[in-house]
Design a protein around this motif. Sequence first.
Motif, PDB file in Angstrom:
ATOM      1  N   GLN A 176      77.162  21.996  23.637  1.00 59.32           N
ATOM      2  CA  GLN A 176      78.310  22.537  22.915  1.00 59.32           C
ATOM      3  C   GLN A 176      78.025  22.643  21.420  1.00 59.32           C
ATOM      4  O   GLN A 176      78.511  23.559  20.735  1.00 59.32           O
ATOM      5  N   GLU A 177      77.186  21.730  20.914  1.00 60.64           N
ATOM      6  CA  GLU A 177      76.947  21.650  19.481  1.00 60.64           C
ATOM      7  C   GLU A 177      75.746  22.468  19.008  1.00 60.64           C
ATOM      8  O   GLU A 177      75.774  23.065  17.943  1.00 60.64           O
ATOM      9  N   LYS A 178      74.660  22.500  19.807  1.00 54.81           N
ATOM     10  CA  LYS A 178      73.443  23.145  19.327  1.00 54.81           C
ATOM     11  C   LYS A 178      72.525  23.510  20.481  1.00 54.81           C
ATOM     12  O   LYS A 178      72.792  23.198  21.643  1.00 54.81           O
ATOM     13  N   MET A 179      71.409  24.166  20.114  1.00 57.28           N
ATOM     14  CA  MET A 179      70.375  24.516  21.089  1.00 57.28           C
ATOM     15  C   MET A 179      69.083  23.792  20.704  1.00 57.28           C
ATOM     16  O   MET A 179      68.694  23.767  19.537  1.00 57.28           O
ATOM     17  N   TYR A 180      68.434  23.179  21.702  1.00 59.21           N
ATOM     18  CA  TYR A 180      67.163  22.489  21.495  1.00 59.21           C
ATOM     19  C   TYR A 180      66.034  23.328  22.090  1.00 59.21           C
ATOM     20  O   TYR A 180      66.153  23.814  23.219  1.00 59.21           O
ATOM     21  N   LEU A 181      64.949  23.481  21.354  1.00 59.37           N
ATOM     22  CA  LEU A 181      63.786  24.225  21.828  1.00 59.37           C
ATOM     23  C   LEU A 181      62.643  23.243  22.032  1.00 59.37           C
ATOM     24  O   LEU A 181      62.268  22.501  21.116  1.00 59.37           O
ATOM     25  N   CYS A 182      62.094  23.240  23.240  1.00 60.42           N
ATOM     26  CA  CYS A 182      61.060  22.270  23.596  1.00 60.42           C
ATOM     27  C   CYS A 182      59.928  22.967  24.332  1.00 60.42           C
ATOM     28  O   CYS A 182      60.173  23.801  25.213  1.00 60.42           O
ATOM     29  N   ARG A 183      58.697  22.624  23.989  1.00 56.21           N
ATOM     30  CA  ARG A 183      57.538  23.194  24.671  1.00 56.21           C
ATOM     31  C   ARG A 183      57.327  22.443  25.986  1.00 56.21           C
ATOM     32  O   ARG A 183      56.685  21.391  26.033  1.00 56.21           O
ATOM     33  N   SER A 204      64.769  31.019  35.793  1.00 55.53           N
ATOM     34  CA  SER A 204      64.892  30.753  34.356  1.00 55.53           C
ATOM     35  C   SER A 204      66.089  29.903  33.971  1.00 55.53           C
ATOM     36  O   SER A 204      66.279  29.625  32.782  1.00 55.53           O
ATOM     37  N   PHE A 205      66.914  29.456  34.949  1.00 55.22           N
ATOM     38  CA  PHE A 205      68.136  28.740  34.582  1.00 55.22           C
ATOM     39  C   PHE A 205      68.402  27.531  35.484  1.00 55.22           C
ATOM     40  O   PHE A 205      68.270  27.615  36.713  1.00 55.22           O
ATOM     41  N   ILE A 206      68.820  26.445  34.848  1.00 58.32           N
ATOM     42  CA  ILE A 206      69.345  25.257  35.521  1.00 58.32           C
ATOM     43  C   ILE A 206      70.704  24.963  34.905  1.00 58.32           C
ATOM     44  O   ILE A 206      70.871  25.035  33.682  1.00 58.32           O
ATOM     45  N   VAL A 207      71.692  24.626  35.739  1.00 58.15           N
ATOM     46  CA  VAL A 207      73.040  24.372  35.231  1.00 58.15           C
ATOM     47  C   VAL A 207      73.577  23.052  35.770  1.00 58.15           C
ATOM     48  O   VAL A 207      73.222  22.628  36.878  1.00 58.15           O
ATOM     49  N   PRO A 208      74.447  22.375  35.006  1.00 56.24           N
ATOM     50  CA  PRO A 208      75.136  21.183  35.515  1.00 56.24           C
ATOM     51  C   PRO A 208      76.262  21.612  36.453  1.00 56.24           C
ATOM     52  O   PRO A 208      77.088  22.461  36.107  1.00 56.24           O
ATOM     53  N   ILE A 209      76.295  21.044  37.631  1.00 59.20           N
ATOM     54  CA  ILE A 209      77.237  21.466  38.668  1.00 59.20           C
ATOM     55  C   ILE A 209      78.686  21.344  38.211  1.00 59.20           C
ATOM     56  O   ILE A 209      79.496  22.245  38.403  1.00 59.20           O
ATOM     57  N   LYS A 210      79.016  20.241  37.556  1.00 57.79           N
ATOM     58  CA  LYS A 210      80.427  19.995  37.214  1.00 57.79           C
ATOM     59  C   LYS A 210      80.924  20.879  36.065  1.00 57.79           C
ATOM     60  O   LYS A 210      82.129  20.906  35.794  1.00 57.79           O
ATOM     61  N   LYS A 211      80.023  21.593  35.392  1.00 60.46           N
ATOM     62  CA  LYS A 211      80.457  22.462  34.295  1.00 60.46           C
ATOM     63  C   LYS A 211      80.607  23.924  34.730  1.00 60.46           C
ATOM     64  O   LYS A 211      80.917  24.788  33.910  1.00 60.46           O
ATOM     65  N   ILE A 212      80.387  24.190  36.016  1.00 58.89           N
ATOM     66  CA  ILE A 212      80.558  25.550  36.522  1.00 58.89           C
ATOM     67  C   ILE A 212      82.054  25.875  36.590  1.00 58.89           C
ATOM     68  O   ILE A 212      82.809  25.231  37.324  1.00 58.89           O
ATOM     69  N   VAL A 220      77.068  32.918  37.547  1.00 61.17           N
ATOM     70  CA  VAL A 220      77.740  31.638  37.319  1.00 61.17           C
ATOM     71  C   VAL A 220      78.320  31.669  35.911  1.00 61.17           C
ATOM     72  O   VAL A 220      77.660  32.108  34.972  1.00 61.17           O
ATOM     73  N   GLU A 221      79.569  31.228  35.768  1.00 59.79           N
ATOM     74  CA  GLU A 221      80.189  31.174  34.440  1.00 59.79           C
ATOM     75  C   GLU A 221      80.294  29.738  33.962  1.00 59.79           C
ATOM     76  O   GLU A 221      80.853  28.874  34.636  1.00 59.79           O
ATOM     77  N   ILE A 222      79.726  29.487  32.774  1.00 59.10           N
ATOM     78  CA  ILE A 222      79.798  28.181  32.135  1.00 59.10           C
ATOM     79  C   ILE A 222      80.132  28.381  30.669  1.00 59.10           C
ATOM     80  O   ILE A 222      79.402  29.076  29.954  1.00 59.10           O
ATOM     81  N   ASN A 223      81.227  27.806  30.232  1.00 55.30           N
ATOM     82  CA  ASN A 223      81.615  27.885  28.826  1.00 55.30           C
ATOM     83  C   ASN A 223      81.653  29.335  28.324  1.00 55.30           C
ATOM     84  O   ASN A 223      81.129  29.649  27.256  1.00 55.30           O
ATOM     85  N   LYS A 224      82.227  30.221  29.128  1.00 54.80           N
ATOM     86  CA  LYS A 224      82.370  31.654  28.827  1.00 54.80           C
ATOM     87  C   LYS A 224      81.027  32.399  28.798  1.00 54.80           C
ATOM     88  O   LYS A 224      80.957  33.551  28.334  1.00 54.80           O
ATOM     89  N   LYS A 225      79.986  31.765  29.283  1.00 57.05           N
ATOM     90  CA  LYS A 225      78.666  32.392  29.363  1.00 57.05           C
ATOM     91  C   LYS A 225      78.349  32.683  30.821  1.00 57.05           C
ATOM     92  O   LYS A 225      78.453  31.805  31.677  1.00 57.05           O
TER      93      LYS A 225
END
Length: 246
Positions: A176-183, A204-212, A220-225
């Motif tokens: 909710q606060e930011k995006m982290y970029l990790c190699r 290319s995507f993994i989502v938390p089940i309870k936030k769907i 899949v819609e999560i946080n209007k995305k």
Amino acid sequence: MKTHEVIKPKCLIVDDEPLARDVLRRYCNKLPVLHLVGECSNAIDAYLFLQTNEVDILFLDIRMPELLGTELVQSIKNPPKVIFTTAYKEYAWDGFELDAVDYLLKPIRFDRFLKAVNKALPGLENVLLTNESFEMERKSGIDSIYLRIDRKQVRIVLDEILYIESDKDYIKIFTQEKMYLCRQTISSIESMIDKSEFVRIHRSFIVPIKKIKSYTHELVEINKKELPIGKFYLNHFLKIVATGAS
């Protein structure tokens, strides 16, 4: 000494990551058969500790600065039983070449920890926990992971993740606060998180089940995305959201 007293196997934790030491310490304390005699944040301190202290089981991270865990084992004349721990699967072969008891991939699940301890201490029935204790530990799980971001180990709280996106050799972790970029690859992250809490919906995507919030067979819609569901992942995804378990 009382005749019924049992000499507990002595354990030493060696890991440069504080979270990893915390997890292993908690797991050791849940098994009354084990006696945790110390913790070291690097292999050099562990080498010095082992010169003057008797240890039966060594929980040893492989990849550490200055001296690798495998190099530590090679430097000890009569090493204790070794259970290697690491976040890198490619180090497994190095560990088994040194006759390690087991190899635990981070984040370490309690059931795998218990299995490794039973390999090191065969026949000790008091290693086994009651079903109730085991289920409580399984449900408690791991609430965060550490990832290397901008040359630092950054703690990511799993409950704050909105979704994870793969971008070639990198991953983007959106909160909710930011995006982290990790190699790192998305498959390696998938192996680190609880599959009862997260589901992969696309290459290319993994989502938390309870936030769907909502879903179709395509999105899949999560946080209007809106995130796409890959055809290869659709059946598994539908099964997960229907049953609420993997």
